[in-house]
Design a protein around this motif. Structure first.
Motif, PDB file in Angstrom:
ATOM      1  N   GLY A   1       0.812  -1.211   0.000  1.00 46.62           N
ATOM      2  CA  GLY A   1       0.000   0.000   0.000  1.00 46.62           C
ATOM      3  C   GLY A   1       0.843   1.257   0.000  1.00 46.62           C
ATOM      4  N   HIS A   2       0.530   2.173  -0.910  1.00 43.73           N
ATOM      5  CA  HIS A   2       1.208   3.464  -0.968  1.00 43.73           C
ATOM      6  C   HIS A   2       0.330   4.536  -0.359  1.00 43.73           C
ATOM      7  CE1 HIS A   2       2.108   7.335  -3.230  1.00 43.73           C
ATOM      8  NE2 HIS A   2       3.219   7.101  -2.557  1.00 43.73           N
ATOM      9  N   SER A   3       0.888   5.349   0.548  1.00 44.90           N
ATOM     10  CA  SER A   3       0.195   6.505   1.085  1.00 44.90           C
ATOM     11  C   SER A   3      -1.112   6.091   1.771  1.00 44.90           C
ATOM     12  CB  SER A   3      -0.038   7.516  -0.056  1.00 44.90           C
ATOM     13  OG  SER A   3      -0.509   8.740   0.414  1.00 44.90           O
ATOM     14  N   TYR A   4      -2.254   6.642   1.347  1.00 45.13           N
ATOM     15  CA  TYR A   4      -3.557   6.210   1.868  1.00 45.13           C
ATOM     16  C   TYR A   4      -3.755   4.711   1.684  1.00 45.13           C
ATOM     17  CZ  TYR A   4      -8.657   5.511   1.678  1.00 45.13           C
ATOM     18  OH  TYR A   4      -9.943   5.038   1.844  1.00 45.13           O
ATOM     19  N   GLY A   5      -3.157   4.149   0.646  1.00 45.88           N
ATOM     20  CA  GLY A   5      -3.231   2.704   0.448  1.00 45.88           C
ATOM     21  C   GLY A   5      -2.652   1.931   1.621  1.00 45.88           C
ATOM     22  N   GLY A   6      -1.736   2.553   2.378  1.00 43.78           N
ATOM     23  CA  GLY A   6      -1.239   1.920   3.589  1.00 43.78           C
ATOM     24  C   GLY A   6      -2.342   1.719   4.605  1.00 43.78           C
ATOM     25  N   ALA A   7      -3.200   2.717   4.764  1.00 42.56           N
ATOM     26  CA  ALA A   7      -4.345   2.571   5.668  1.00 42.56           C
ATOM     27  C   ALA A   7      -5.280   1.475   5.161  1.00 42.56           C
ATOM     28  CB  ALA A   7      -5.081   3.900   5.786  1.00 42.56           C
ATOM     29  N   VAL A   8      -5.469   1.415   3.843  1.00 41.16           N
ATOM     30  CA  VAL A   8      -6.362   0.405   3.262  1.00 41.16           C
ATOM     31  C   VAL A   8      -5.844  -0.999   3.538  1.00 41.16           C
ATOM     32  CG1 VAL A   8      -7.315  -0.492   1.106  1.00 41.16           C
ATOM     33  CG2 VAL A   8      -7.231   1.987   1.497  1.00 41.16           C
TER      34      VAL A   8
ATOM     35  N   SER B   1      12.355  12.498   1.672  1.00 42.06           N
ATOM     36  CA  SER B   1      12.128  13.856   1.155  1.00 42.06           C
ATOM     37  C   SER B   1      10.659  14.093   0.820  1.00 42.06           C
ATOM     38  CB  SER B   1      13.002  14.100  -0.081  1.00 42.06           C
ATOM     39  OG  SER B   1      14.368  14.072   0.257  1.00 42.06           O
ATOM     40  N   ASP B   2       9.796  13.334   1.479  1.00 47.05           N
ATOM     41  CA  ASP B   2       8.349  13.421   1.240  1.00 47.05           C
ATOM     42  C   ASP B   2       7.812  14.769   1.701  1.00 47.05           C
ATOM     43  OD1 ASP B   2       5.617  12.862   0.939  1.00 47.05           O
ATOM     44  OD2 ASP B   2       5.834  10.813   1.691  1.00 47.05           O
ATOM     45  N   ARG B   3       7.073  15.440   0.829  1.00 48.03           N
ATOM     46  CA  ARG B   3       6.422  16.704   1.196  1.00 48.03           C
ATOM     47  C   ARG B   3       4.900  16.567   1.229  1.00 48.03           C
ATOM     48  NH1 ARG B   3       8.253  21.500  -2.339  1.00 48.03           N
ATOM     49  NH2 ARG B   3       7.097  22.605  -0.696  1.00 48.03           N
ATOM     50  N   THR B   4       4.414  15.341   1.015  1.00 47.77           N
ATOM     51  CA  THR B   4       2.976  15.080   1.092  1.00 47.77           C
ATOM     52  C   THR B   4       2.605  14.552   2.471  1.00 47.77           C
ATOM     53  OG1 THR B   4       2.834  14.627  -1.271  1.00 47.77           O
ATOM     54  CG2 THR B   4       1.078  13.736   0.103  1.00 47.77           C
ATOM     55  N   ILE B   5       3.332  13.548   2.939  1.00 46.91           N
ATOM     56  CA  ILE B   5       3.199  13.051   4.306  1.00 46.91           C
ATOM     57  C   ILE B   5       4.514  13.362   5.020  1.00 46.91           C
ATOM     58  CG2 ILE B   5       2.900  11.033   5.782  1.00 46.91           C
ATOM     59  CD1 ILE B   5       1.381   9.676   3.555  1.00 46.91           C
ATOM     60  N   ASN B   6       4.418  13.935   6.190  1.00 45.51           N
ATOM     61  CA  ASN B   6       5.619  14.159   6.992  1.00 45.51           C
ATOM     62  C   ASN B   6       6.327  12.816   7.186  1.00 45.51           C
ATOM     63  OD1 ASN B   6       7.449  14.488   9.145  1.00 45.51           O
ATOM     64  ND2 ASN B   6       6.202  16.094  10.089  1.00 45.51           N
ATOM     65  N   PRO B   7       7.592  12.687   6.786  1.00 46.16           N
ATOM     66  CA  PRO B   7       8.277  11.403   6.945  1.00 46.16           C
ATOM     67  C   PRO B   7       8.244  10.867   8.373  1.00 46.16           C
ATOM     68  CG  PRO B   7       9.579  12.854   5.539  1.00 46.16           C
ATOM     69  CD  PRO B   7       8.454  13.682   6.092  1.00 46.16           C
ATOM     70  N   ASP B   8       8.141  11.756   9.362  1.00 47.24           N
ATOM     71  CA  ASP B   8       8.065  11.292  10.748  1.00 47.24           C
ATOM     72  C   ASP B   8       6.758  10.546  11.025  1.00 47.24           C
ATOM     73  OD1 ASP B   8      10.565  12.167  11.487  1.00 47.24           O
ATOM     74  OD2 ASP B   8       9.847  14.111  12.241  1.00 47.24           O
ATOM     75  N   VAL B   9       5.709  10.853  10.286  1.00 50.58           N
ATOM     76  CA  VAL B   9       4.456  10.098  10.409  1.00 50.58           C
ATOM     77  C   VAL B   9       4.689   8.661   9.945  1.00 50.58           C
ATOM     78  CG1 VAL B   9       2.079   9.889   9.575  1.00 50.58           C
ATOM     79  CG2 VAL B   9       3.018  12.148  10.126  1.00 50.58           C
ATOM     80  N   GLU B  10       5.415   8.531   8.843  1.00 50.56           N
ATOM     81  CA  GLU B  10       5.744   7.197   8.330  1.00 50.56           C
ATOM     82  C   GLU B  10       6.618   6.448   9.335  1.00 50.56           C
ATOM     83  OE1 GLU B  10       7.503   8.003   4.494  1.00 50.56           O
ATOM     84  OE2 GLU B  10       5.936   9.480   4.052  1.00 50.56           O
ATOM     85  N   ARG B  11       7.682   7.106   9.804  1.00 50.59           N
ATOM     86  CA  ARG B  11       8.598   6.469  10.751  1.00 50.59           C
ATOM     87  C   ARG B  11       7.868   6.016  12.013  1.00 50.59           C
ATOM     88  NH1 ARG B  11      11.791  11.247   9.257  1.00 50.59           N
ATOM     89  NH2 ARG B  11      13.387  10.594   7.744  1.00 50.59           N
ATOM     90  N   TYR B  12       7.028   6.891  12.532  1.00 52.94           N
ATOM     91  CA  TYR B  12       6.323   6.580  13.776  1.00 52.94           C
ATOM     92  C   TYR B  12       5.427   5.358  13.619  1.00 52.94           C
ATOM     93  CZ  TYR B  12       2.943   7.029  17.578  1.00 52.94           C
ATOM     94  OH  TYR B  12       2.129   6.779  18.654  1.00 52.94           O
TER      95      TYR B  12
END
Length: 241
Positions: free
Chosen positions: A68-75, A191-202
């Motif tokens: 899943g990419h981006s919102y697809g991760g939630a899916v 270098s993501d400017r759509t989702i804060n990379p820290d959101v991904e890391r967390y």
């Protein structure tokens, strides 16, 4: 290994994009002998979108690696509970926990710059006099926010061919979290400017995922397809099929 024993990779796109965002990754995966599906996500409701992807997964005979990419991760966090899902791969994605929404996870971190570039457009709701609200990214802001390291000509096409996400999906809580019981991998687009990379890391750290970081924009599948394919192949190999 025999072709029929290999897992099928199901690629789930996110908001503001469609399955063509995997166009550079799919050849890498098929060259490695994997079957691939890249369905269109309705982008109407987190729970309903996950139910649709779950139906795609159930129709696959054999093991599945769900990406899943981006919102697809939630899916995939919801759809990944299907019995034949053997591994989850998150690409610059949201790894929600039970009872958490996209807005809640995102809200715990500084804004990425996306918020003030969003455009809200009403759409008709079948069988109702009410309207829904579609969310997309302003066309002139899309390349820099979403695809800064993608060919500018392609980024311009992507900007005008977005698949919006219904606003309601941002506030829906995840009823389950498949990463609790399924091996999971996560890619941070640093270098993501759509989702804060820290959101991904967390989210990835909380889930105990195997994590890699790639210097990329949000559309890591188009800018760094080999790195994405390598991570998916690692997950596929872990299934033992």
């Amino acid at each position: 290994m025999p072709r029929h024993a290999r897992p099928t990779v199901v690629l789930v796109h996110g908001a503001f994009a469609d399955a063509s965002s995997f166009a550079r990754v799919i050849p890498e995966l098929t060259a490695a002998g994997l079957e691939v599906l890249a369905p269109a996500v309705p982008n109407r409701s987190l729970v309903d979108d996950a139910a649709y992807i779950a139906s795609v997964v159930r129709a696959v005979q054999g093991p599945v690696v769900l990406v899943g990419h981006s919102y697809g991760g939630a899916v995939i966090t919801l759809a990944g509970t299907e019995d034949n899902v053997r591994a989850l791969v998150y690409l610059a994605g949201y790894a929600l926990k039970e009872g958490e929404s996209l807005g809640e996870l995102q809200g715990g971190f500084p804004d990425s710059g996306l918020a003030d570039a969003l455009v809200h457009t009403p759409f008709p709701v079948p069988g109702s006099t009410d309207t829904g609200t579609d969310v997309s990214v302003a066309v002139d802001r899309f390349p820099a926010l979403f695809a800064a390291d993608v060919d500018p000509g392609l980024a311009a096409v992507l900007a005008v061919s977005q698949r919006p996400l219904a606003a309601a999906a941002f506030s829906e809580a995840a009823p389950v979290a498949a990463w609790r019981t399924k091996p999971s991998w996560g890619l941070v687009a640093s270098s993501d400017r759509t989702i804060n990379p820290d959101v991904e890391r967390y989210g990835y750290e909380r889930a105990g995922m195997t994590t890699v970081e790639v210097d990329s924009s949000h559309l890591v599948m188009l800018s760094q397809p080999k790195a994405v394919a390598e991570l998916i192949l690692e997950a596929a190999r872990s299934t033992g099929h």
